[in-house]
Design a protein around this motif. Structure first.
Motif, PDB file in Angstrom:
ATOM      1  N   SER A 149       0.678  18.810  -6.169  1.00 12.92           N
ATOM      2  CA  SER A 149       1.792  19.123  -7.081  1.00 12.92           C
ATOM      3  C   SER A 149       3.065  19.068  -6.145  1.00 12.92           C
ATOM      4  O   SER A 149       2.959  19.686  -5.121  1.00 12.92           O
ATOM      5  CB  SER A 149       1.639  20.479  -7.779  1.00 12.92           C
ATOM      6  N   GLY A 150       4.312  18.396  -6.647  1.00  9.93           N
ATOM      7  CA  GLY A 150       5.528  18.232  -5.705  1.00  9.93           C
ATOM      8  C   GLY A 150       5.492  17.258  -4.534  1.00  9.93           C
ATOM      9  O   GLY A 150       6.544  17.107  -4.063  1.00  9.93           O
ATOM     10  N   THR A 151       4.382  16.586  -4.654  1.00 10.88           N
ATOM     11  CA  THR A 151       4.334  15.358  -3.733  1.00 10.88           C
ATOM     12  C   THR A 151       4.543  14.168  -4.599  1.00 10.88           C
ATOM     13  O   THR A 151       4.411  14.156  -5.932  1.00 10.88           O
ATOM     14  CB  THR A 151       3.258  15.186  -3.061  1.00 10.88           C
ATOM     15  N   GLU A 152       4.922  13.171  -3.963  1.00 11.08           N
ATOM     16  CA  GLU A 152       5.134  11.758  -4.534  1.00 11.08           C
ATOM     17  C   GLU A 152       4.473  10.622  -3.895  1.00 11.08           C
ATOM     18  O   GLU A 152       4.131  10.748  -2.639  1.00 11.08           O
ATOM     19  CB  GLU A 152       6.642  11.460  -4.983  1.00 11.08           C
ATOM     20  N   LEU A 153       4.111   9.609  -4.602  1.00  9.93           N
ATOM     21  CA  LEU A 153       3.547   8.282  -4.055  1.00  9.93           C
ATOM     22  C   LEU A 153       4.556   7.592  -3.047  1.00  9.93           C
ATOM     23  O   LEU A 153       5.657   7.413  -3.551  1.00  9.93           O
ATOM     24  CB  LEU A 153       3.000   7.332  -5.132  1.00  9.93           C
ATOM     25  N   LYS A 154       4.325   7.356  -1.776  1.00 11.02           N
ATOM     26  CA  LYS A 154       5.061   6.735  -0.878  1.00 11.02           C
ATOM     27  C   LYS A 154       4.554   5.226  -0.474  1.00 11.02           C
ATOM     28  O   LYS A 154       3.385   5.392   0.020  1.00 11.02           O
ATOM     29  CB  LYS A 154       5.453   7.762   0.219  1.00 11.02           C
ATOM     30  N   GLU A 155       5.403   4.363  -0.321  1.00  8.13           N
ATOM     31  CA  GLU A 155       4.768   3.036   0.271  1.00  8.13           C
ATOM     32  C   GLU A 155       4.868   3.124   1.747  1.00  8.13           C
ATOM     33  O   GLU A 155       5.930   3.647   2.210  1.00  8.13           O
ATOM     34  CB  GLU A 155       5.907   1.927  -0.550  1.00  8.13           C
ATOM     35  N   VAL A 156       4.007   2.681   2.337  1.00  6.38           N
ATOM     36  CA  VAL A 156       3.817   2.481   3.564  1.00  6.38           C
ATOM     37  C   VAL A 156       4.105   1.197   4.286  1.00  6.38           C
ATOM     38  O   VAL A 156       4.117   0.744   5.291  1.00  6.38           O
ATOM     39  CB  VAL A 156       2.466   3.048   4.051  1.00  6.38           C
ATOM     40  N   TRP A 157       3.518   0.151   3.344  1.00  2.00           N
ATOM     41  CA  TRP A 157       3.410  -1.304   3.880  1.00  2.00           C
ATOM     42  C   TRP A 157       3.921  -2.310   2.678  1.00  2.00           C
ATOM     43  O   TRP A 157       3.254  -2.111   1.560  1.00  2.00           O
ATOM     44  CB  TRP A 157       2.245  -1.657   4.317  1.00  2.00           C
ATOM     45  N   ARG A 158       4.558  -3.352   2.833  1.00  2.00           N
ATOM     46  CA  ARG A 158       4.708  -4.363   1.857  1.00  2.00           C
ATOM     47  C   ARG A 158       4.832  -5.888   2.419  1.00  2.00           C
ATOM     48  O   ARG A 158       5.246  -5.712   3.649  1.00  2.00           O
ATOM     49  CB  ARG A 158       5.941  -3.955   0.856  1.00  2.00           C
ATOM     50  N   MET A 168       0.765  -1.351   0.280  1.00  2.00           N
ATOM     51  CA  MET A 168       0.222  -0.022   0.122  1.00  2.00           C
ATOM     52  C   MET A 168       0.821   1.157  -0.027  1.00  2.00           C
ATOM     53  O   MET A 168       2.084   1.401   0.671  1.00  2.00           O
ATOM     54  CB  MET A 168      -0.985   0.072   1.336  1.00  2.00           C
ATOM     55  N   SER A 169       0.408   2.288  -0.747  1.00  2.00           N
ATOM     56  CA  SER A 169       1.019   3.470  -0.638  1.00  2.00           C
ATOM     57  C   SER A 169       0.189   4.680  -0.484  1.00  2.00           C
ATOM     58  O   SER A 169      -1.018   4.409  -0.492  1.00  2.00           O
ATOM     59  CB  SER A 169       1.693   3.648  -2.155  1.00  2.00           C
ATOM     60  N   TYR A 170       0.637   5.917  -0.418  1.00  2.00           N
ATOM     61  CA  TYR A 170      -0.260   7.170  -0.297  1.00  2.00           C
ATOM     62  C   TYR A 170       0.466   8.474  -0.834  1.00  2.00           C
ATOM     63  O   TYR A 170       1.677   8.403  -0.913  1.00  2.00           O
ATOM     64  CB  TYR A 170      -0.367   7.206   1.430  1.00  2.00           C
ATOM     65  N   GLN A 171      -0.334   9.202  -0.932  1.00  2.00           N
ATOM     66  CA  GLN A 171       0.112  10.746  -1.422  1.00  2.00           C
ATOM     67  C   GLN A 171      -0.732  11.883  -1.137  1.00  2.00           C
ATOM     68  O   GLN A 171      -2.208  11.268  -1.310  1.00  2.00           O
ATOM     69  CB  GLN A 171       0.285  10.601  -2.939  1.00  2.00           C
TER      70      GLN A 171
END
Length: 454
Positions: A307-316, A294-297
């Motif tokens: 704008s200026g943000t990126e998708l970040k992974e929170v769990w794998r 799962m990822s979030y933004q």
């Protein structure tokens, strides 16, 4: 809430696109194998004909025929506890052990408790709730717990976990876990609807998490689950619908949509949604696959990524064993292991069940006979209890006057009564395990001495 979701936005459009694909291919076996009203659902899209697909799976033809003759009269019924099922479809774990699988990634709740951002806190907590679905895709059935059966787990993430079967009809379990960052409380009951070659599972339960630093209370409503191809074809699991986690303290909310499996597997495992503030404005988008990561933004009020943000992974998902017979994770093996058990187990612990132990060793014949014996002894115990007008009372959980409303009905709530911690300390300091354990439950249908523990 729905008005926000229907405004459009990047992930809202993805959800709409997947929803329009439709459900996985249904293949009727009517007229092919001689069974009326049955369908085979192939998540890969139906490249094989109905007969070939229907003959796949773990059943031998004679077993499949026998099982169908036994089950067809139950179509449309809730089969949670009314049918004694063959041990060939079971895994060496009970339902109250399976409840503990939510603790595999409990570090996400630790992070939620430590998080200053209230919306990111919801990302961590919801990702924890999603993480267990990788384990839920297993197609083996856990054993139904005996009334009064318990399960204990220690030596994982600093938590102590205790669960107990608190009711037999209807089957209900209660669980409690705690470490320095959170408490987790669950009353679990599942309603089912048997549909011939599939069964729908409705999680008629209450899950509550309290984050200790700020006293934040989280409430979870999971989506329903469907097990397909129970008798004909390869068994597979889908969980289409909404998961909703609500912060009862601040009224922030997460709404995630679990995509249904579509043609050629489109949308399978996909999860998309948003974290909303108390004003029902989207603050963070979430996306991923419930069997992977799962990822979030951060997002704007239209649900579009800022704008200026990126998708970040929170769990794998953590690495898993290869070619494991029951598709267990490393953590699932820890659940059955005595390495995660207190040194002096309660006599009622699931690890000690003789049918579960026999199945774990691969002895299906002994597992079947032990399972039948336990079921008969439980029925006899019930008759004796009713004859003496004795009411079974759970030891570690108390029935409250609370009633939880869920999408599938109302649920009576059991609360942890705190007695386990005191009793565990007494057992650990006792020189006589049997004497201390004799008080653990009112009824235990197996002998504690049959297995050497630590």
């Amino acid at each position: 809430m729905e008005s926000n979701q229907n405004q459009g936005g990047f992930f809202a459009s993805i959800a709409a696109g997947f929803s329009s694909i439709g459900s996985a291919v249904h293949k009727s076996v009517n007229g092919v194998l001689g069974y009326e009203g049955l369908v085979v659902i192939n998540p890969e899209g139906g490249t094989e004909d109905a007969e070939e697909e229907a003959r796949r799976g773990r059943w031998r033809q004679e077993d499949r025929d026998s099982y169908w003759k036994m089950m067809q009269k139950h179509i449309g019924s809730d089969i949670t506890s009314m049918v004694s099922l063959p041990v060939i479809i079971f895994e060496p774990m009970t339902m109250i052990q399976k409840m503990a699988e939510l603790m595999e990634y409990c570090h996400l709740l630790d992070l939620a408790d430590q998080c200053e951002d209230p919306h990111l806190r919801m990302v961590y907590a919801t990702s924890w709730a999603i993480s267990v679905y990788f384990a839920y895709q297993r197609t083996w059935k856990p054993f139904n717990p005996i009334l009064g059966e318990t399960y204990e787990m220690v030596n994982h993430g600093g938590i102590t976990f205790i669960s107990e079967q608190v009711s037999h009809h209807p089957p209900m379990s209660a669980g409690h876990a705690e470490n320095e960052h959170f408490t987790y409380d669950v009353t679990s009951r599942v309603k089912t609807k048997f549909l011939g070659n599939s069964v729908d599972f409705y999680p008629l339960g209450r899950t509550k998490v309290t984050l200790k630093r700020d006293g934040v209370v989280l409430d979870l409503v999971p989506p329903p689950t469907k097990a397909n191809n129970l008798i004909f074809g390869r068994i597979w699991v889908d969980s289409p619908g909404e998961m909703i986690m609500t912060n009862l303290t601040t009224n922030d909310k997460v709404v995630l949509y679990f995509q249904p499996c579509g043609w050629f597997g489109a949308g399978r495992y996909e999860v998309d949604g948003y974290v909303y503030n108390a004003q029902e404005e989207p603050k963070i988008l979430m996306t991923g696959k419930w069997n992977e990561s799962m990822s979030y933004q951060p997002c704007d009020l239209e649900g579009e990524p800022l704008s200026g943000t990126e998708l970040k992974e929170v769990w794998r998902v953590a690495p898993v064993p290869e070619n494991d017979k029951f598709q267990y994770t490393h953590f699932a093996h820890k659940i059955n292991s005595f390495d995660t058990a207190p040194k002096k187990l309660l006599a009622s612990d699931s690890r000690l069940r003789p049918d579960r132990c026999a199945l774990e060793k691969g002895d299906l014949s002994k597992a079947s006979s032990e399972k039948s014996s336990l079921e008969e002894r439980q029925r006899a115990e019930k008759r004796n209890r009713e004859a003496s007008k004795h009411q079974f009372t759970p030891r570690w959980f108390d029935l409250t006057d609370q009633v939880k409303s869920t999408p599938w009905g109302e649920l009576e709530i059991y609360e942890y009564n705190g007695k386990y911690t005191e009793h565990r300390a007494a057992i650990d300091s006792s020189d006589c395990i049997e004497e201390a354990d004799a008080k653990s439950i009112e009824f235990c249908p197996w002998q504690y001495s049959h297995l050497s523990v630590n």
